[in-house]
Design a protein around this motif. Structure first.
Motif, PDB file in Angstrom:
ATOM      1  N   ASP A   1       0.856  -1.185   0.000  1.00 23.58           N
ATOM      2  CA  ASP A   1       0.000   0.000   0.000  1.00 23.58           C
ATOM      3  C   ASP A   1       0.891   1.234   0.000  1.00 23.58           C
ATOM      4  N   ASN A   2       0.412   2.312  -0.603  1.00 27.33           N
ATOM      5  CA  ASN A   2       1.232   3.529  -0.620  1.00 27.33           C
ATOM      6  C   ASN A   2       1.479   4.039   0.799  1.00 27.33           C
ATOM      7  N   GLY A   3       0.586   3.710   1.714  1.00 30.04           N
ATOM      8  CA  GLY A   3       0.754   4.066   3.118  1.00 30.04           C
ATOM      9  C   GLY A   3      -0.158   3.197   3.954  1.00 30.04           C
ATOM     10  N   GLN A   4       0.041   3.234   5.252  1.00 32.58           N
ATOM     11  CA  GLN A   4      -0.819   2.445   6.125  1.00 32.58           C
ATOM     12  C   GLN A   4      -2.068   3.251   6.469  1.00 32.58           C
ATOM     13  N   HIS A   5      -3.199   2.790   5.994  1.00 29.22           N
ATOM     14  CA  HIS A   5      -4.466   3.493   6.191  1.00 29.22           C
ATOM     15  C   HIS A   5      -5.279   2.778   7.266  1.00 29.22           C
ATOM     16  N   VAL A   6      -5.772   3.528   8.239  1.00 24.91           N
ATOM     17  CA  VAL A   6      -6.591   2.956   9.296  1.00 24.91           C
ATOM     18  C   VAL A   6      -7.886   3.749   9.419  1.00 24.91           C
ATOM     19  N   PHE A   7      -8.852   3.168  10.110  1.00 26.16           N
ATOM     20  CA  PHE A   7     -10.103   3.859  10.411  1.00 26.16           C
ATOM     21  C   PHE A   7     -10.508   3.514  11.826  1.00 26.16           C
ATOM     22  N   LEU A   8     -11.468   4.249  12.355  1.00 26.21           N
ATOM     23  CA  LEU A   8     -11.989   4.007  13.699  1.00 26.21           C
ATOM     24  C   LEU A   8     -13.444   3.575  13.603  1.00 26.21           C
ATOM     25  N   ARG A   9     -13.916   2.976  14.674  1.00 25.67           N
ATOM     26  CA  ARG A   9     -15.321   2.554  14.686  1.00 25.67           C
ATOM     27  C   ARG A   9     -16.267   3.730  14.491  1.00 25.67           C
ATOM     28  N   CYS A  10     -15.841   4.929  14.905  1.00 26.67           N
ATOM     29  CA  CYS A  10     -16.701   6.110  14.777  1.00 26.67           C
ATOM     30  C   CYS A  10     -16.770   6.625  13.336  1.00 26.67           C
ATOM     31  N   CYS A  11     -15.983   6.085  12.414  1.00 24.96           N
ATOM     32  CA  CYS A  11     -16.007   6.524  11.013  1.00 24.96           C
ATOM     33  C   CYS A  11     -17.209   5.890  10.317  1.00 24.96           C
ATOM     34  N   ASN A  12     -18.387   6.343  10.694  1.00 26.13           N
ATOM     35  CA  ASN A  12     -19.622   5.691  10.249  1.00 26.13           C
ATOM     36  C   ASN A  12     -19.819   5.765   8.740  1.00 26.13           C
ATOM     37  N   GLU A  13     -19.530   6.915   8.137  1.00 29.17           N
ATOM     38  CA  GLU A  13     -19.742   7.054   6.697  1.00 29.17           C
ATOM     39  C   GLU A  13     -18.765   6.178   5.920  1.00 29.17           C
ATOM     40  N   TYR A  14     -17.528   6.098   6.403  1.00 25.32           N
ATOM     41  CA  TYR A  14     -16.554   5.227   5.738  1.00 25.32           C
ATOM     42  C   TYR A  14     -16.977   3.767   5.851  1.00 25.32           C
ATOM     43  N   ARG A  15     -17.417   3.362   7.032  1.00 29.90           N
ATOM     44  CA  ARG A  15     -17.840   1.972   7.217  1.00 29.90           C
ATOM     45  C   ARG A  15     -19.073   1.660   6.377  1.00 29.90           C
TER      46      ARG A  15
END
Length: 399
Positions: free
Chosen positions: A52-66
């Motif tokens: 990956d070009n970088g390490q991408h993370v998300f949180l449980r609160c990222c509702n729109e992304y999920r």
């Protein structure tokens, strides 16, 4: 007037907008300059490995992304912690932990804070008091946006060690700036949304496969199934507004007609595309600036890191992720080290970065001291994010 929406930009924002418009029955065309979708989150092939070009993370609160993951049917390609748990690597091979309990926020973090080894007992108590004060800062406040997060922390008796080992452990990777350069409003938003308002909000997620499969490849299939026209390799040059309210996106000798426009491109591109007068303050976009990220991909001849990911303090390493399975590596271990707010590293030569990283990992991970580095790849994202400096939070234009 042509009843068609044109989405310029095929990153996550453009993908989400196009799918929502299509779901509402609107005809949509997506224009993307790259030969792929996914924007700033993509994967590439190097020496038979997927990186990956970088390490991408998300949180449980990222509702729109999920929700976007659900729409793309790629939730199974990601991991989401049942409960926040971050191993924090320290020099000399020591490890601390930041974990949450089942208590309601903000009490869910107090037990971990009171046992957090990088801080002294006095620093832990001072940090707990500052956490409570930060919960009262309004992210929408102009006064908060005009202040530096670092200055605010020092006024609340946060030591340099506490700022680096606790506060920047959260704020630097999420806002991509050091505390002294960060808007207090932006920091308050991150801490309140991710940690202080809901106990489960800060649980961490990440892709278990190359990120290109999670976003770009899956989005191309989903958009085409939804009837969206996708034009890859198309460089939009300008937007022309017509007297009847319609518009044209011009580029490569074409004028594509539409009745609505979603501009999902970086701020410097947006200024050049929009018609004169489209924004009340076009200068506000230019003031946002950019902040860089550097990612270091290192392949060892044997496994050295026992955690799926870890943070680090008192070290050039910030976060390190085990990407062995995702990369397709058959022997050894592939680690991705993410350096946010990388103004100092963005122009550093690869051999110097490798030398610094080898020494840092040997200091943090005893097993790395006898291991051989077989491959080392640097990816640089000079324009990774906007610069969330004081004043920038309120400068971002709305839809």
């Amino acid at each position: 007037m042509t009843d068609r929406a044109i989405v310029v930009g095929g990153g996550l924002a453009g993908i989400a907008a196009a799918l929502e418009l299509a779901d509402a029955g609107v005809a949509v065309t997506v224009l993307e300059v790259r030969p792929r979708l996914g924007g700033a989150a993509y994967s590439f092939r190097r020496d038979e490995l997927w990186l990956d070009n970088g390490q991408h993370v998300f949180l449980r609160c990222c509702n729109e992304y999920r929700e976007l993951l659900r729409r793309l049917d790629t939730v199974a390609d990601t991991v989401l912690q049942d409960r926040l748990s971050i191993p924090v690597l320290m020099p000399q091979g020591r490890t601390a932990w930041l974990t949450r309990t089942g208590l309601p926020a903000p009490l869910h973090l107090m037990s971990a804070l009171m046992r957090y080894r990088p801080l002294t007992a006095r620093e832990r108590v001072a940090a707990a008091i500052a956490v409570r004060a930060l919960g009262k800062v309004a992210p929408e406040s102009a006064e908060a946006d005009g202040q530096s997060f670092g200055a605010w922390l020092r006024k609340r008796r946060q030591s340099p060690d506490a700022i680096e080992s606790l506060w920047e452990l959260i704020s630097r990777p999420t806002l991509n700036l050091r505390a002294d350069e960060t808007s207090l409003a932006a920091a308050a938003f991150v801490f309140r949304t991710g940690l202080l308002e809901s106990a489960e909000a800060g649980d961490i997620g990440y892709a278990r496969v190359p990120i290109q499969r999670v976003h770009g490849d899956a989005a191309l299939e989903a958009l085409r199934r939804a009837g969206v026209e996708v034009r890859l390799g198309f460089r939009a040059e300008r937007v022309e507004a017509e007297p009847d309210g319609s518009l044209h996106v011009c580029g490569q000798g074409e004028r594509i007609a539409g009745s609505a426009l979603v501009l999902a491109v970086p701020q410097d591109r947006a200024v050049g595309l929009l018609p004169t007068g489209a924004l009340r303050d076009a200068g506000a976009l230019e003031k946002l600036g950019f902040s860089p990220i550097v990612n270091l991909h290192v392949v060892f001849d044997r496994p050295v890191l026992s955690h799926e990911f870890a943070a680090a303090v008192s070290s050039p390493v910030q976060f390190v992720f085990d990407r062995t399975a995702s990369s397709g590596l058959k022997r050894g271990q592939c680690l991705a080290v993410s350096l946010s707010a990388a103004d100092a590293e963005i122009d550093t030569a690869a051999p110097q970065l490798e030398s610094t990283l080898r020494a840092a990992l040997a200091e943090l991970i005893p097993a790395a001291r006898g291991a051989t580095v077989e491959r080392f790849v640097v990816t640089r994202e000079r324009f990774a994010t906007f610069r969330a400096a004081p004043g920038a939070w309120r400068s971002r234009p709305g839809p």
